[in-house]
Write a protein that holds these residues in place. Structure first.
Motif, PDB file in Angstrom:
ATOM      1  N   GLU A 181      13.988   8.670  -4.381  1.00 20.57           N
ATOM      2  CA  GLU A 181      13.341   7.401  -4.051  1.00 20.57           C
ATOM      3  C   GLU A 181      14.397   6.323  -3.829  1.00 20.57           C
ATOM      4  OE1 GLU A 181       9.733   4.945  -3.775  1.00 20.57           O
ATOM      5  OE2 GLU A 181      10.027   7.121  -3.898  1.00 20.57           O
ATOM      6  N   GLY A 207       0.869   2.499 -16.088  1.00 21.07           N
ATOM      7  CA  GLY A 207       1.347   1.508 -15.133  1.00 21.07           C
ATOM      8  C   GLY A 207       2.827   1.242 -15.240  1.00 21.07           C
ATOM      9  N   TYR A 224       8.012   0.248 -11.375  1.00 19.75           N
ATOM     10  CA  TYR A 224       8.308   1.663 -11.151  1.00 19.75           C
ATOM     11  C   TYR A 224       7.269   2.603 -11.775  1.00 19.75           C
ATOM     12  CZ  TYR A 224      12.823  -0.222  -9.742  1.00 19.75           C
ATOM     13  OH  TYR A 224      13.817  -0.921  -9.106  1.00 19.75           O
ATOM     14  N   ASN A 229       5.532   7.773 -11.944  1.00 19.31           N
ATOM     15  CA  ASN A 229       5.071   8.753 -12.939  1.00 19.31           C
ATOM     16  C   ASN A 229       4.310   9.903 -12.295  1.00 19.31           C
ATOM     17  OD1 ASN A 229       5.982   7.609 -15.358  1.00 19.31           O
ATOM     18  ND2 ASN A 229       4.214   6.264 -15.534  1.00 19.31           N
ATOM     19  N   THR A 238      -1.083   9.237 -16.708  1.00 20.65           N
ATOM     20  CA  THR A 238      -0.065   8.396 -16.100  1.00 20.65           C
ATOM     21  C   THR A 238      -0.307   6.982 -16.603  1.00 20.65           C
ATOM     22  OG1 THR A 238       0.990   7.725 -14.024  1.00 20.65           O
ATOM     23  CG2 THR A 238      -1.422   7.890 -14.028  1.00 20.65           C
ATOM     24  N   TYR A 249       4.575   3.580 -10.588  1.00 18.40           N
ATOM     25  CA  TYR A 249       3.991   4.485  -9.586  1.00 18.40           C
ATOM     26  C   TYR A 249       4.752   5.809  -9.491  1.00 18.40           C
ATOM     27  CZ  TYR A 249       7.853   3.314  -6.437  1.00 18.40           C
ATOM     28  OH  TYR A 249       9.099   3.169  -5.881  1.00 18.40           O
ATOM     29  N   THR A 271       6.246  -2.801 -14.489  1.00 16.17           N
ATOM     30  CA  THR A 271       5.233  -2.235 -13.599  1.00 16.17           C
ATOM     31  C   THR A 271       5.791  -1.913 -12.210  1.00 16.17           C
ATOM     32  OG1 THR A 271       4.532  -4.472 -12.984  1.00 16.17           O
ATOM     33  CG2 THR A 271       3.361  -3.408 -14.803  1.00 16.17           C
TER      34      THR A 271
END
Length: 444
Positions: A183, A259, A203, A207, A257, A205, A201
């Motif tokens: 990424e 946030g 990073y 997970n 998962t 996403y 918050t």
């Protein structure tokens, strides 16, 4: 006239048969699977004329890919049955108006859990800004090489844990590089302690479902001397453990998962750090990852950062005052810098026991800085086994299911608790040399 009528009748009949066959072209290579306790994955071949979906009615086996089109080899993930009861379930495949099912069965567990090996899928998240920097963007195969070394350390101690590169992401997409997702990010570095914090918050996403994977985030730390950080497991209140936070099992089981990121982090500045023969490298990346994964599955440091008041709750490990050790190490390293001498492993491995004041040589994987780093103890193994058996937020089969109701994770709140790994001493940049009489230390 009769011939024409007969021809039209036959044509209509053939057309009806053809249409009927088109409506029922979905087929599977098998309609039943007996999943023995050593099976972690299973494949089924699908033949379908168009789009299809796949669903499971159990939480211990399901398809990586829940939808597709045309012919496909469908891979199912499987959690072995650790209970004393046989269990069953169904995978349902639908395509158009056609439905096929796969009857699942798992026999009751036989044998001893002490001999059972847990297979834990991992995904490395490589966060990079400069693709041309080999530390930020390691060569393909490097993470597999590091993980192989980690598995060797665990296997040598008969920990019955094997970390495996995931083949698929949580949506069922096959990973181009097993166990690795890359990424691009816009920043040069990220704070190691803030990355896993609840308010990060940015990073979250990244997970992947942590009931199925261990997420390992690799990036440049803002704190240059830190090597790794990990979340510690949160145990269900039904099975608490000393030194670990706890929360109701039915709540933990809803989290797949979050946030914010959850997992392990490694400083990419040590990604190329190996350990040469007959030396001890305090920045050895394989040992650092083995150490942090130990935290993730329930182990605490075998030293105290608060004089001698902290404990890892394992009576068969040795404890020392780490701050006192660091002060002695700093003085010694200053002398070495001034004299230009070599670092002596005997000196940098020396610790003073909190229990009786005697000297001992640091060899545990949950020790830090200069350590031989090749030992887990029996009580450490027991802690890990309990976490793997009961903690819903760590991958693998469980001995207890806490809640089968459809509850949303957003109904609950979880507070992360991180491993507090100290900085690596600024002067401890060199490898310690192991002489001929000391080489037996490194045999394991």
């Amino acid at each position: 006239m009769k011939n024409w009528r007969f021809f039209l009748y036959i044509s209509g009949l053939l057309l009806t048969i053809a249409c009927s066959n088109e409506d029922h072209l979905l087929s599977l290579s098998t309609n039943s699977l007996n999943l023995k306790q050593d099976i972690w994955e299973q494949t089924v071949n699908i033949q379908a004329p168009g789009k299809w979906t796949a669903r499971s009615d159990v939480d211990w086996c399901g398809p990586y890919q829940m939808s597709g089109e045309g012919d496909k080899t469908l891979t199912l993930w499987v959690k072995p049955n650790l209970s004393d009861q046989q269990r069953s379930g169904t995978i349902t495949i639908k395509s158009g108006g056609d439905t096929e099912t796969i009857a699942l069965s798992q026999p009751a567990f036989q044998g001893s859990l002490d001999d059972f090996t847990y297979h834990l899928p991992v995904i490395f998240h490589i966060l990079y800004k400069d693709k041309n920097d080999p530390l930020q963007y390691p060569a393909e195969g490097r993470m597999a090489e590091i993980l192989k070394g980690v598995n060797r350390l665990y296997a040598n101690n008969k920990m019955n844990v094997q970390f495996e590169l995931a083949k698929f992401d949580q949506t069922g997409k096959e990973l181009e590089e097993p166990g690795v997702m890359r990424e691009a990010i816009k920043v040069d570095s990220i704070s190691s302690m803030k990355f896993l914090a609840q308010n990060n918050t940015d990073y979250g996403y990244l997970n992947q479902d942590f009931q199925r994977y261990i997420n390992i985030f690799v990036f440049a730390y803002s704190e240059k001397k830190n090597l790794g950080v990990s979340d510690l497991p949160v145990m269900p209140t039904e099975h608490t453990m000393d030194g670990l936070a706890n929360q109701a099992g039915k709540e933990l089981q809803t989290f797949k998962t979050l946030g914010f990121p959850w997992g392990v982090t490694i400083n990419n500045q040590i990604i190329d750090q190996d350990q040469e023969p007959r030396t001890i490298n305090p920045r050895y990346v394989t040992l650092t990852l083995a150490h942090e994964l130990g935290h993730y599955i329930g182990l605490l440091h075998t030293f105290s950062q608060n004089e001698c008041y902290e404990d890892d709750y394992c009576d068969d490990t040795k404890n020392c005052d780490y701050n006192a050790y660091e002060e002695e190490l700093t003085r010694y390293m200053d002398e070495i810098t001034t004299s230009g001498g070599k670092i002596d492993a005997d000196i940098v491995l020396r610790r003073i026991s909190c229990e009786d004041g005697s000297d001992y040589r640091a060899d545990n994987i949950l020790d830090y800085m200069y350590t031989i780093g090749n030992i887990f103890t029996e009580q450490q193994k027991a802690r890990v086994q309990k976490v793997l058996n009961y903690c819903p937020m760590v991958p693998g089969p469980k001995l207890e299911i806490y809640n089968t109701a459809k509850t949303r994770a957003t109904d609950y709140f979880i507070m992360p608790r991180l491993s507090d790994c100290p900085e690596v001493n600024g002067n401890a940049n060199g490898n310690a040399n192991v002489n001929g009489n000391q080489r037996s230390w490194l045999a394991r």
